[in-house]
Design a protein around this motif. Structure first.
Motif, PDB file in Angstrom:
ATOM      1  N   ALA A   1       0.835  -1.205   0.000  1.00  0.00           N
ATOM      2  CA  ALA A   1       0.000   0.000   0.000  1.00  0.00           C
ATOM      3  C   ALA A   1       0.872   1.259   0.000  1.00  0.00           C
ATOM      4  N   LYS A   2       2.034   1.164   0.623  1.00  0.00           N
ATOM      5  CA  LYS A   2       2.971   2.299   0.638  1.00  0.00           C
ATOM      6  C   LYS A   2       3.523   2.550  -0.763  1.00  0.00           C
ATOM      7  N   ASP A   3       3.846   1.463  -1.470  1.00  0.00           N
ATOM      8  CA  ASP A   3       4.321   1.631  -2.848  1.00  0.00           C
ATOM      9  C   ASP A   3       3.221   2.210  -3.741  1.00  0.00           C
ATOM     10  N   THR A   4       1.982   1.808  -3.496  1.00  0.00           N
ATOM     11  CA  THR A   4       0.862   2.344  -4.285  1.00  0.00           C
ATOM     12  C   THR A   4       0.697   3.839  -4.018  1.00  0.00           C
ATOM     13  N   TRP A   5       0.815   4.222  -2.746  1.00  0.00           N
ATOM     14  CA  TRP A   5       0.820   5.646  -2.377  1.00  0.00           C
ATOM     15  C   TRP A   5       1.910   6.368  -3.159  1.00  0.00           C
ATOM     16  N   TYR A   6       3.105   5.842  -3.132  1.00  0.00           N
ATOM     17  CA  TYR A   6       4.244   6.473  -3.802  1.00  0.00           C
ATOM     18  C   TYR A   6       3.927   6.704  -5.284  1.00  0.00           C
ATOM     19  N   ARG A   7       3.481   5.628  -5.935  1.00  0.00           N
ATOM     20  CA  ARG A   7       3.253   5.707  -7.384  1.00  0.00           C
ATOM     21  C   ARG A   7       2.060   6.590  -7.716  1.00  0.00           C
ATOM     22  N   HIS A   8       1.091   6.642  -6.811  1.00  0.00           N
ATOM     23  CA  HIS A   8      -0.080   7.496  -7.041  1.00  0.00           C
ATOM     24  C   HIS A   8       0.337   8.957  -7.188  1.00  0.00           C
ATOM     25  N   TRP A   9       1.147   9.451  -6.251  1.00  0.00           N
ATOM     26  CA  TRP A   9       1.526  10.876  -6.297  1.00  0.00           C
ATOM     27  C   TRP A   9       2.484  11.153  -7.448  1.00  0.00           C
ATOM     28  N   VAL A  10       3.317  10.173  -7.783  1.00  0.00           N
ATOM     29  CA  VAL A  10       4.177  10.335  -8.958  1.00  0.00           C
ATOM     30  C   VAL A  10       3.323  10.438 -10.219  1.00  0.00           C
ATOM     31  N   ASP A  11       2.334   9.552 -10.336  1.00  0.00           N
ATOM     32  CA  ASP A  11       1.490   9.531 -11.534  1.00  0.00           C
ATOM     33  C   ASP A  11       0.685  10.815 -11.686  1.00  0.00           C
ATOM     34  N   VAL A  12      -0.003  11.200 -10.627  1.00  0.00           N
ATOM     35  CA  VAL A  12      -0.813  12.421 -10.684  1.00  0.00           C
ATOM     36  C   VAL A  12       0.078  13.617 -11.030  1.00  0.00           C
ATOM     37  N   GLY A  13       1.243  13.657 -10.412  1.00  0.00           N
ATOM     38  CA  GLY A  13       2.126  14.809 -10.603  1.00  0.00           C
ATOM     39  C   GLY A  13       2.775  14.843 -11.979  1.00  0.00           C
ATOM     40  N   LEU A  14       3.315  13.705 -12.409  1.00  0.00           N
ATOM     41  CA  LEU A  14       4.020  13.708 -13.696  1.00  0.00           C
ATOM     42  C   LEU A  14       3.057  13.892 -14.868  1.00  0.00           C
ATOM     43  N   ALA A  15       1.823  13.435 -14.720  1.00  0.00           N
ATOM     44  CA  ALA A  15       0.835  13.671 -15.785  1.00  0.00           C
ATOM     45  C   ALA A  15       0.664  15.177 -16.003  1.00  0.00           C
TER      46      ALA A  15
END
Lengths: 213, 213
Positions: A128-142
């Motif tokens: 779940a921590k990795d999903t959190w990490y990737r979520h903010w990366v995805d939203v931000g980099l988009a």
């Protein structure tokens, strides 16, 4: 001689190393290990220098500057050439807005102390921590991808990297460490590929630092 | 006429309202409700203006600027007087470092989308979420308190507020909403009390905005 308190994997310190290299400024590094001894950034000696207890810190004579973006602005004001920011105020604002999106809305959510709080205090599981990490990366980099397409050139200074790329390349380095899928961001990948071919970026890379493990 | 896309309780928009008032610049507000309709900042219309999907956004003719600190820098570059930042590069850096500590290392951890992720996706209970909130406020404001004591004047421009106070007062407003204990920060409370007596800050306060509920 400028002194940078740094850690090889700190992406905020990595930003400053890139900026110093782009300007051709000589500097020495003092390593501050973010994990060893419970985090050397919490030591009394370091807190006396930087009460924020975070990296990086730039020391220029009697001046001590925390916060990577404050350091980038300071370097551009005190060593104007080559510039890190475009000269036109509207374009400067576009570039700063993208850099701040990385520095405020992606990176702080994913840095070490926050991940430690998630797992240590809140008991969030590793997946779940990795999903959190990737979520903010995805939203931000988009959003960064969209923003890059609105810039007039390929890079933030036309054909030259600066302030924005000093933030973007460390963020992408981190995203890759956490196996984020970046295929939806071809414009970002193009910028990263170009920057990674330049000495200023190569020499700032985490693995090239004296304290790299 | 400048246009600010804003929400009364967005503390990043609050920063920009303060800065516009300090400079005496006229502006109109377009409210973007952060909760209604699942968050109007996610609407196609707003994303076309600001792909970052966050508030605030300043529109100045054809120029659209996201990120509150990019807007503050733009205003200081395009309307230099009265200045938001000191003129000395070393002092500018101190002020920016404190403002960035608020904007990068306190606020983004506690804004709406992150609190929604904590409770919605990670199932964090209300009490643990409040503890998270107060933790980042405490860690951050303790450092800001130290930083204020290193400034040469009472305020970031000597006897006048600017860039730093435009970030600090909204952060303290938020901290009070979440019942954070601020008694350990007398220097911050002194700055806040002074700023709250000034029209530029009074008129920027959330409750004074046209979309206040």
């Amino acid at each position: 001689m400028l002194t940078l308190y740094s850690y090889w994997r700190s992406s905020a310190a990595y930003r400053v190393r890139i900026a110093l290299n782009l300007k051709g400024l000589a500097y020495q590094q003092v390593p501050v290990h973010l994990v060893k001894d419970g985090g050397q950034q919490h030591s009394a000696d370091y807190l006396a220098l930087n009460p924020q207890g975070l990296l990086p810190l730039l020391v220029d004579g009697k001046t001590k500057i925390a916060q990577s973006l404050a350091i980038l602005e300071y370097l551009d004001e005190t060593h104007p050439q080559p510039a890190l920011l475009p000269s036109d105020p509207a374009l400067r604002a576009q570039v700063r807005a993208l850099a701040l999106h990385i520095a405020c809305d992606i990176h702080p959510l994913n840095n070490l102390r926050v991940l430690q709080y998630l797992s240590g205090t809140l008991g969030v599981e590793s997946e779940a921590k990795d999903t959190w990490y990737r979520h903010w990366v995805d939203v931000g980099l988009a959003a960064v991808e969209q923003g890059l397409m609105r810039l007039p050139g390929r890079l933030s200074l036309g054909e030259r990297p600066g302030y924005l790329e000093a933030c973007l390349i460390p963020q992408v380095y981190n995203a890759r460490r956490f196996n984020c899928d970046l295929n939806a961001y071809p414009r970002i990948l193009d910028v990263v590929a170009h920057c990674e071919s330049l000495d200023a970026f190569k020499n700032a890379a985490p693995e090239e630092q004296p304290d790299a493990q």
